[in-house]
Scaffold this active site. Sequence first.
Site, short mmCIF file in Angstrom:
data_model
loop_
_atom_site.label_atom_id
_atom_site.label_comp_id
_atom_site.label_asym_id
_atom_site.label_seq_id
_atom_site.Cartn_x
_atom_site.Cartn_y
_atom_site.Cartn_z
N LYS A 18 -3.18 8.49 3.28
CA LYS A 18 -4.44 8.22 4.27
C LYS A 18 -3.86 8.78 5.51
CE LYS A 18 -7.12 5.96 0.94
NZ LYS A 18 -8.26 7.14 0.27
N TYR A 72 0.86 -1.22 -0.01
CA TYR A 72 0.03 -0.08 0.04
C TYR A 72 0.89 1.32 0.24
CZ TYR A 72 -4.18 2.69 0.83
OH TYR A 72 -5.47 3.41 0.66
P1 NAD Z 1 -12.71 3.66 -7.66
O1 NAD Z 1 -11.49 3.42 -8.59
O2 NAD Z 1 -14.04 3.22 -7.96
O3 NAD Z 1 -12.91 5.20 -7.21
C1 NAD Z 1 -11.60 6.05 -7.11
C2 NAD Z 1 -11.96 7.20 -7.92
O4 NAD Z 1 -10.88 8.10 -8.08
C3 NAD Z 1 -12.33 6.88 -9.45
O5 NAD Z 1 -13.54 7.32 -9.66
C4 NAD Z 1 -11.45 7.91 -10.24
O6 NAD Z 1 -11.86 8.32 -11.24
C5 NAD Z 1 -11.01 8.94 -9.09
N1 NAD Z 1 -10.06 9.56 -9.46
C6 NAD Z 1 -8.70 9.18 -9.40
N2 NAD Z 1 -7.86 10.30 -10.04
C7 NAD Z 1 -8.79 11.46 -10.11
C8 NAD Z 1 -8.46 12.86 -10.44
N3 NAD Z 1 -7.27 13.11 -10.67
N4 NAD Z 1 -9.44 13.67 -10.40
C9 NAD Z 1 -10.99 13.07 -10.09
N5 NAD Z 1 -11.26 11.89 -9.63
C10 NAD Z 1 -9.98 11.12 -9.69
O7 NAD Z 1 -12.23 2.86 -6.18
P2 NAD Z 1 -12.99 2.92 -4.85
O8 NAD Z 1 -12.47 1.84 -4.17
O9 NAD Z 1 -14.41 3.08 -4.86
O10 NAD Z 1 -12.17 4.21 -4.38
C11 NAD Z 1 -12.68 5.46 -3.60
C12 NAD Z 1 -12.06 5.75 -2.35
O11 NAD Z 1 -12.24 4.93 -1.40
C13 NAD Z 1 -10.67 6.02 -2.48
O12 NAD Z 1 -10.20 7.05 -1.59
C14 NAD Z 1 -9.93 4.73 -2.00
O13 NAD Z 1 -8.60 5.13 -1.56
C15 NAD Z 1 -11.01 4.58 -0.64
N6 NAD Z 1 -10.98 3.17 -0.10
C16 NAD Z 1 -11.12 2.00 -0.96
C17 NAD Z 1 -11.01 0.86 -0.63
C18 NAD Z 1 -11.09 -0.45 -1.38
O14 NAD Z 1 -10.82 -1.36 -0.83
N7 NAD Z 1 -11.55 -0.41 -2.63
C19 NAD Z 1 -10.92 0.71 1.08
C20 NAD Z 1 -10.94 1.78 1.77
C21 NAD Z 1 -10.91 3.08 1.15
O1 0WE Z 2 -6.87 3.02 -1.53
C1 0WE Z 2 -7.19 1.61 -2.06
C2 0WE Z 2 -6.77 1.89 -3.45
C3 0WE Z 2 -5.54 2.74 -3.57
C4 0WE Z 2 -5.14 2.82 -5.25
C5 0WE Z 2 -5.10 1.66 -6.06
C6 0WE Z 2 -4.47 2.00 -7.41
C7 0WE Z 2 -4.51 0.90 -8.31
C8 0WE Z 2 -4.45 1.43 -9.85
C9 0WE Z 2 -4.60 4.04 -5.60
N1 0WE Z 2 -4.14 4.09 -6.71
C10 0WE Z 2 -4.24 3.14 -7.82
N2 0WE Z 2 -3.52 3.39 -9.25
C11 0WE Z 2 -3.66 2.49 -9.94
O2 0WE Z 2 -3.01 2.60 -11.03
N3 0WE Z 2 -7.39 0.73 -1.43
C12 0WE Z 2 -7.62 1.00 -0.08
C13 0WE Z 2 -7.69 -0.51 -2.18
C14 0WE Z 2 -6.10 -1.20 -1.84
O3 0WE Z 2 -5.20 -0.74 -2.63
C15 0WE Z 2 -4.13 -1.68 -2.30
C16 0WE Z 2 -4.28 -2.25 -1.21
C17 0WE Z 2 -5.70 -2.07 -0.92
C18 0WE Z 2 -6.42 -2.73 0.28
C19 0WE Z 2 -2.68 -1.65 -2.65
C20 0WE Z 2 -1.74 -2.25 -2.20
C21 0WE Z 2 -2.20 -3.31 -1.03
C22 0WE Z 2 -3.46 -3.22 -0.53
#
Ligand code: NAD
Ligand code: 0WE
Length: 267
Positions: A162, A155
Amino acid sequence: MKLLSGKIALIFGIANKRSIAWGIAQAFQQHGAQVGFSYAGKALERRVKPLAESIGVGFVESCDVSSDEEIASIADKAKDTFGQIDILVHAIGFANKDELQGNYYNTSREGFHVAMDISVYSFTALAKAFQPMLRPGGALLTLSYNGGDRVTPNYNVMGIAKAALEASTRYLAYDFGPQNVRVNAISAGPVRTLAAAGVSGFKTMYRQFTEFAPLQQEITIEDIGNTAVYLCSDLAAKTTGEVVFVDSGYNILGVPAPREKNIDEQG
Ligand code: NAD
Ligand code: 0WE
């Protein structure tokens, strides 16, 4: 009981139907809020527009949050359309893919900058741009992950982002307090979204999560949507600067370990 009747909510970060932002949008709408969407750019338009239409959302605007001009422009459009808004949700995170593997110390200066700009600063920039049109009683919400508190292999720079995002949540809560606008974060357990796709080791982590977590259940975007409704509703009127976990209890564990079969459960 509809918890968000009469409230207007702008949601940033919808990419597709798996997005956490989409789960929040649906929950908000079910609770009576009028919702508007913002997405990252033209490439996502053909995915986001049909989703918006399917729940009758009219305000659907592109905004790359790395651009001050685009943020100013969407704030203007929102002001023209809604006048004031009650809720803003930031569900955006990004780091370059090559920063999410190997040793954290290999993070490049540019990679650090990108992750902090898009995943952290953008929340502050949106707060500033929308500050004049936030109605008292309103709420800002962002999405975090336990990798900001505890080391999560791969991560890496997103963990540092974060941690900074959660600190931003507290400073913003202080700034917006006198305006009676609350600022909180949800720290969600792993969800299979676009941002999780292709992450090395995600599958294993995901499987172990449900094995070790106290509730032994995976996290859905509906779960996160429901907590978002609560945090942005008047039920949470005196809660600000908080990070609320929606993670089946995973973060309370000292030792993530498989369960022994409990004698009390046998027979
Ligand atoms: P997602 O890919 O559906 O959403 C991420 C969004 O960020 C996308 O809509 C993407 O277009 C947007 N984004 C990236 N760069 C951008 C930019 N320059 N301008 C505007 N938008 C931009 O994935 P998600 O998992 O729904 O992520 C949403 C949030 O939740 C993130 O902050 C992620 O870190 C957080 N999160 C995700 C998880 C997980 O396991 N998926 C867990 C905890 C927190
Ligand atoms: O916040 C996230 C997603 C973060 C994320 C993921 C990507 C993949 C594709 C940010 N940037 C990118 N850029 C890319 O090009 N999560 C909480 C989901 C997540 O991501 C991980 C995790 C978990 C959980 C990455 C490494 C290890 C664990």
